[in-house]
Design a protein around this motif. Structure first.
Motif, PDB file in Angstrom:
ATOM      1  N   SER A  36     -31.901  21.415   0.840  1.00 29.66           N
ATOM      2  CA  SER A  36     -30.986  22.295   1.560  1.00 29.66           C
ATOM      3  C   SER A  36     -29.537  21.943   1.249  1.00 29.66           C
ATOM      4  N   GLY A  40     -28.478  25.037  -0.446  1.00 27.90           N
ATOM      5  CA  GLY A  40     -28.180  25.854   0.716  1.00 27.90           C
ATOM      6  C   GLY A  40     -29.446  26.434   1.339  1.00 27.90           C
ATOM      7  N   HIS A  41     -29.291  27.151   2.450  1.00 28.43           N
ATOM      8  CA  HIS A  41     -30.440  27.787   3.091  1.00 28.43           C
ATOM      9  C   HIS A  41     -29.980  29.046   3.823  1.00 28.43           C
ATOM     10  N   ARG A  81     -31.281  29.773  -2.508  1.00 32.78           N
ATOM     11  CA  ARG A  81     -31.205  29.058  -1.234  1.00 32.78           C
ATOM     12  C   ARG A  81     -32.602  28.885  -0.634  1.00 32.78           C
TER      13      ARG A  81
END
Length: 462
Positions: free
Chosen positions: A217, A221-222, A273
């Motif tokens: 993450s 990213g998420h 992501r």
């Protein structure tokens, strides 16, 4: 009498040639259409010579060719519409590199269709030369804090600085190798600051500080709802480093599952992501660092071989402190200056005996441990010079020949007179060239004996 209207089209060549900056007009296939006199001077080609050539002939580092074709399909300038004040390099007709500041915009017809681009080229060569001269003078006279914050005059460090300068001008992935505390992050920052991306983000990720799920993450990213606690979208470090540099520290600790995803990102230059399947293009320079033997990890199947070869294009080695002992006094004085800025104590330097102790200590923790030792001494030292009694016990314990209870002397010990060269040679011969024993007999430290041997060119006979 009828007033005549000015037909700018008839006079555009005269207008263009009054510009100090180079001006180029290029069609949708990348072919030169027109050039002013300043552009001829910069490129070394006449306008007629340029008209028969493709714009790729200049090898401009600021151009990004996407693919074959026309307009938006092949050149980033066509797809973006304009570029402003982009620093770049071109290769002129004589195969010399020219530093430029480039701006450009697309040209459209009455229907809004792109018919070409116009570019202006500002010669930055003189400014670059002046910057290099200033940089050289600052390094020669030590007017700043080392090379991008890295202190050292030893040959091994000068070689490292030269390698950093060379690799910083490319986009090749760099792997920084070295023991803990040798300054690998400083080297990574120096590569970034010395390169064309210096004004873009420098993002560091400590791969050893995060577990598998958090690391993925953190890197990519998420999206909201990707996992428990993901209450909003979050960009990752790769996105944050777009057009800049990402520094993956402790790359040897990255989980095997994340290695697969990292390799795909490096090859495809796109990230996804966590919880999302939309690919996001990224443009980052990657620098990694480790104090582990990655080749052994590859043999033991704990690190992917394909990822290793992908990130190990240009390895840089940070030398341990005991391989560059001549830099210790410079580094110590640098730390003292830094601490003095935030302290009310008037600490001017280090006493000779304290310097001998610091110079002869093994420094298993390298520069980081030296920094801690100076911080420790700043706490105990009331002012003046840091004495041996202010140093950590583990440092003074390795220097039994150095008395701890003597008051600090701010004046350096007298150097051996050239006439005493024979005395030094005689003492070393009497103790079978054991420098520690010679130091005990002379009442100095082993490092002082080594310095005097070097000064007087005293060598053990073969």
């Amino acid at each position: 009498m009828t007033e005549k209207k000015l037909d700018i089209g008839k006079h555009w060549k005269t207008i263009a040639n009054t510009f100090k900056d180079g001006l180029l007009v290029i069609d949708t296939k990348g072919r030169f259409v027109a050039a002013n006199q300043a552009a001829e001077k910069l490129t070394g080609y006449t306008e007629e010579e340029l008209k028969s050539k493709d714009c790729r002939v200049l090898n401009c580092t600021g151009c990004k060719i996407l693919a074959l074709g026309e307009k938006e399909k092949w050149c980033k300038l066509f797809s973006k519409g304009r570029v402003l004040d982009k620093k770049c390099l071109i290769t002129n007709k004589d195969r010399r590199t020219v530093h430029l500041m480039k701006s450009g915009t697309v040209l459209r017809d009455d229907d809004g269709e792109i018919v070409g681009v116009v570019e202006t080229l500002t010669d930055m060569s003189q400014i670059i030369r002046q910057q290099q001269e200033i940089k050289s003078l600052r390094q020669t006279f030590h007017l700043d804090d080392g090379y991008h914050g890295i202190m050292g005059k030893s040959p091994v460090m000068q070689n490292l600085f030269e390698l950093i300068e060379n690799v910083s001008q490319t986009y090749a992935p760099v792997m920084i190798l070295g023991e803990s505390g040798t300054g690998k992050e400083l080297v990574a920052r120096a590569i970034h600051e010395a390169g064309p991306r210096k004004d873009e983000p420098f993002i560091k990720v400590n791969c050893a500080a995060l577990n598998d799920n958090l690391l993925e993450s953190e890197l990519f990213g998420h999206v909201k709802g990707a996992f428990t606690g993901a209450d909003r979208n979050r960009i990752g470090r790769f996105e944050a480093a777009h057009q800049g540099t990402i520094f993956l520290d402790e790359i040897g600790d990255i989980p095997f599952s994340t290695q697969v995803k990292l390799l795909r990102v490096l090859e495809e230059k796109k990230i996804e992501r966590v919880g999302d399947h939309n690919a996001i293009p990224i443009d980052v320079r990657i620098i990694t660092a480790t104090n582990k033997d990655l080749e052994s990890l590859v043999k033991n199947e704990k690190f992917r071989e394909d990822l290793f070869f992908r990130i190990n294009v240009f390895p840089l080695h940070c030398p341990p402190l005991d391989r560059r002992r001549e830099d210790i006094p410079i580094i110590i004085q640098h730390f003292i200056r830094q601490n003095s800025r935030d302290s009310i104590k008037k600490i001017l330097g280090v006493t000779p005996k304290a310097m001998d102790a610091l110079a002869s200590y093994r420094w298993p923790g390298n520069v980081r441990e030296l920094r801690n030792a100076i911080d420790y001494a700043f706490v105990l030292c009331p002012g003046g010079g840091i004495g041996i009694e202010h140093l950590p016990v583990k440092i003074t314990a390795e220097n039994e020949c150095l008395p701890v209870d003597n008051p600090p002397a701010l004046n350096p010990p007298p150097e051996i007179h050239p006439d005493d060269r024979e005395t030094l040679f005689q003492v070393l011969r009497d103790v079978d060239w054991n420098q520690s024993e010679a130091a005990r007999k002379l009442g100095v430290s082993r490092v002082t004996v080594w310095k005097r041997m070097k000064k007087h060119n005293v060598m053990r006979p073969k």
